[in-house]
Motif scaffolding. Structure first.
Motif, PDB file in Angstrom:
ATOM      1  N   UNK A  49      23.969  14.546   8.404  1.00 41.06           N
ATOM      2  CA  UNK A  49      24.126  13.108   8.608  1.00 41.06           C
ATOM      3  C   UNK A  49      22.760  12.681   9.109  1.00 41.06           C
ATOM      4  N   UNK A  50      22.205  11.647   8.511  1.00 37.14           N
ATOM      5  CA  UNK A  50      20.865  11.235   8.943  1.00 37.14           C
ATOM      6  C   UNK A  50      20.893   9.856   9.598  1.00 37.14           C
ATOM      7  N   UNK A  51      19.928   9.637  10.453  1.00 39.28           N
ATOM      8  CA  UNK A  51      19.724   8.336  11.096  1.00 39.28           C
ATOM      9  C   UNK A  51      19.375   7.334   9.997  1.00 39.28           C
ATOM     10  N   UNK A  52      20.088   6.224   9.916  1.00 42.90           N
ATOM     11  CA  UNK A  52      19.876   5.312   8.788  1.00 42.90           C
ATOM     12  C   UNK A  52      18.497   4.651   8.831  1.00 42.90           C
ATOM     13  N   UNK A 236      28.795   4.175  13.757  1.00 43.12           N
ATOM     14  CA  UNK A 236      29.298   4.179  12.381  1.00 43.12           C
ATOM     15  C   UNK A 236      28.519   5.166  11.509  1.00 43.12           C
ATOM     16  N   UNK A 237      29.265   5.863  10.674  1.00 47.46           N
ATOM     17  CA  UNK A 237      28.688   6.775   9.693  1.00 47.46           C
ATOM     18  C   UNK A 237      29.244   6.367   8.333  1.00 47.46           C
ATOM     19  N   UNK A 255      24.579  -0.025   9.949  1.00 43.05           N
ATOM     20  CA  UNK A 255      25.278   1.261   9.992  1.00 43.05           C
ATOM     21  C   UNK A 255      24.342   2.300  10.627  1.00 43.05           C
ATOM     22  N   UNK A 256      24.870   3.112  11.538  1.00 36.99           N
ATOM     23  CA  UNK A 256      24.012   4.015  12.301  1.00 36.99           C
ATOM     24  C   UNK A 256      23.562   5.261  11.522  1.00 36.99           C
ATOM     25  N   UNK A 257      24.522   5.899  10.872  1.00 41.35           N
ATOM     26  CA  UNK A 257      24.194   7.165  10.211  1.00 41.35           C
ATOM     27  C   UNK A 257      24.706   7.206   8.780  1.00 41.35           C
ATOM     28  N   UNK A 258      24.014   8.008   7.978  1.00 39.56           N
ATOM     29  CA  UNK A 258      24.295   8.104   6.552  1.00 39.56           C
ATOM     30  C   UNK A 258      24.604   9.556   6.196  1.00 39.56           C
ATOM     31  N   UNK A 259      25.685   9.740   5.452  1.00 42.88           N
ATOM     32  CA  UNK A 259      26.018  11.073   4.956  1.00 42.88           C
ATOM     33  C   UNK A 259      26.271  10.946   3.464  1.00 42.88           C
ATOM     34  N   UNK A 260      25.663  11.792   2.676  1.00 41.19           N
ATOM     35  CA  UNK A 260      25.905  11.696   1.243  1.00 41.19           C
ATOM     36  C   UNK A 260      24.869  12.464   0.447  1.00 41.19           C
TER      37      UNK A 260
END
Ligand code: C2E
Ligand code: MG
Ligand code: MG
Ligand code: MG
Length: 286
Positions: A49-52, A236-237, A255-260
Motif C-alpha cells: 500500500x503506498x502513500x498517495x 482511507x485506502x 485518499x491517503x493510501x493506494x493499493x493496486x
C-alpha cells in the motif's frame, strides 16, 4: 488435473456434493485443504500500500495462496469460503498470522522500514475463544511491535456487531493494532454502526475504483467515502488501483493510501523485498 481417486473413495459424498451444487473441483480442494497446512503448501504473497502523495511504501497486505500439487497456485477466493464452511479457516488463519508476523519480523530485523503488515481475518475467528490471546502471543513470539500489525475485517463482521466481536476488536486496538474495514461500500454496514465501531482504516472496495474517474456515480461515491472518513478521522485506502488516472483522482480527492496493480501486484516474499528496497531508493526524500 484432478483424478477420480482424488475425489475420495466415497461416491455418495461425491454425488451429494454434486447435488448440493459443489463441483468436483471444490471437493478435491476440500480434502486437500485438510493436509495443505501440514504439508506446507500454503504461501503468502505481499502487496504494497503506498502513500498517495509520493508513492512511498506505507504498508503491505499478506494474501494467502495455496500451492496445490496438481492444480498449481490456487487463489484464496477458491478455498477461503470452503475453509470457512468446514472450520478449516481456524488453523489456516493461525498459519497466516504466524507466517506474516514471522516474515515481517525478519524483514524489520534486516533493516526494512517499519511499515504495517495487514492480515485478513474471517468472521469465524471471532466465534472461537482466544483470538486476542493468540494475536498477542504471536506478536510476542516474533518480537513484533503491535503497531506494525493491522487486521482487516469485512463489513459483514461490523454488521454482526456482537458484543463479542466489538470487545475483541476494542481489545486488539487498545494494544496498538490497527483495525481496517475491507471492501467498504459493498456490504450493509450503516454509518451509525461505523461511528460506534473501533476502526482506524477504511478500504474502499475495488468496484467503486474500477470506473473512476469516468463514471460520475462511482466518482461521487468514492469522494463521499473519503470525505466521511476524514471527518471520522479514519485513514482511507483505495483498492484495485490499476491506472495513473485512478491514482490521480484519488490523490486529488484526499485518499491517503493506494493499493493496486498500478504500483505493486501481490508478490512472493523475495520479490516483494526487492520491490520494497527499490521503492525506498526511488522515493527517498532528497
Ligand atoms: P481482499 O482482502 O480484498 O484483497 C484484495 C484482493 O484484490 C486480492 O485478491 C488482490 O490480489 C486483489 N487486487 C489487488 N490489487 C488489485 C488490482 O489492481 N486489480 C485487481 N483486479 N485486483 C487487485 P486475492 O489475493 O485473490 O484475495 C482475494 C480475497 O481473499 C481477499 O480480498 C480476502 O478477502 C481473501 N483472503 C486473502 N488472503 C486471506 C487470508 O489470509 N485470510 C482470509 N480470511 N481471507 C483472505
Ligand atoms: Mg484484505
Ligand atoms: Mg478488499
Ligand atoms: Mg475482496
Amino acid at each position: 488435473m484432478y483424478r477420480a481417486k482424488d475425489l475420495g473413495k466415497n461416491r455418495y459424498e461425491f454425488y451429494s456434493a454434486w447435488m448440493n451444487g459443489h463441483s468436483a473441483r471444490s471437493l478435491a480442494l476440500e480434502s486437500g485443504l485438510r493436509r495443505a497446512i501440514e504439508r506446507n503448501e500454503l504461501a503468502l504473497h505481499y502487496q504494497a500500500k503506498v502513500d498517495s502523495h509520493n508513492g512511498r511504501i506505507a504498508g503491505m497486505e499478506a494474501l494467502v495462496r495455496w500451492r496445490h500439487p496438481e492444480l498449481g497456485l490456487v487463489p484464496p477466493d477458491q478455498f477461503i469460503p470452503l475453509a470457512e464452511e468446514t472450520g478449516l479457516i481456524v488453523p489456516l488463519s493461525r498459519w497466516v498470522l504466524n507466517e506474516a508476523c514471522r516474515q515481517h519480523a525478519e524483514w524489520v530485523n534486516a533493516g526494512f522500514p517499519p511499515v504495517r503488515i495487514a492480515v485478513n481475518l474471517s468472521a469465524r475467528q471471532f466465534v472461537e475463544d482466544g483470538l486476542c490471546e493468540e494475536v498477542f502471543a504471536t506478536l510476542a513470539l516474533h518480537g513484533l511491535d503491535a503497531r506494525l500489525l493491522e487486521l482487516e475485517i469485512t463489513e459483514s463482521m461490523v454488521m454482526a456487531n456482537t458484543e463479542r466481536t466489538f470487545e475483541a476488536l476494542a481489545r486488539l486496538r487498545s494494544s496498538g493494532i490497527r483495525i481496517a474495514i475491507d471492501d467498504f461500500g459493498v456490504g450493509y454496514s450503516s454509518l451509525s454502526q461505523l461511528k460506534q465501531f473501533p476502526v482506524d482504516v477504511i478500504k474502499i472496495d475495488r468496484s467503486f475504483i474500477r470506473d473512476i474517474p469516468g463514471d460520475p456515480s462511482d466518482a461521487a461515491i468514492t469522494d463521499a467515502i473519503i470525505a466521511m472518513s476524514k471527518r471520522l478521522k479514519v485513514i482511507t485506502v483505495a483498492e484495485g488501483v490499476e491506472t495513473p488516472h485512478q491514482w490521480h483522482f484519488l490523490r486529488e480527492h484526499g485518499c491517503d493510501e493506494i493499493q493496486g496493480y498500478y504500483f505493486c501486484k501481490p508478490l512472493e516474499a523475495q520479490a516483494f523485498l526487492a520491490y520494497a528496497l527499490k521503492n525506498m531508493e526511488e522515493t527517498a526524500p532528497a
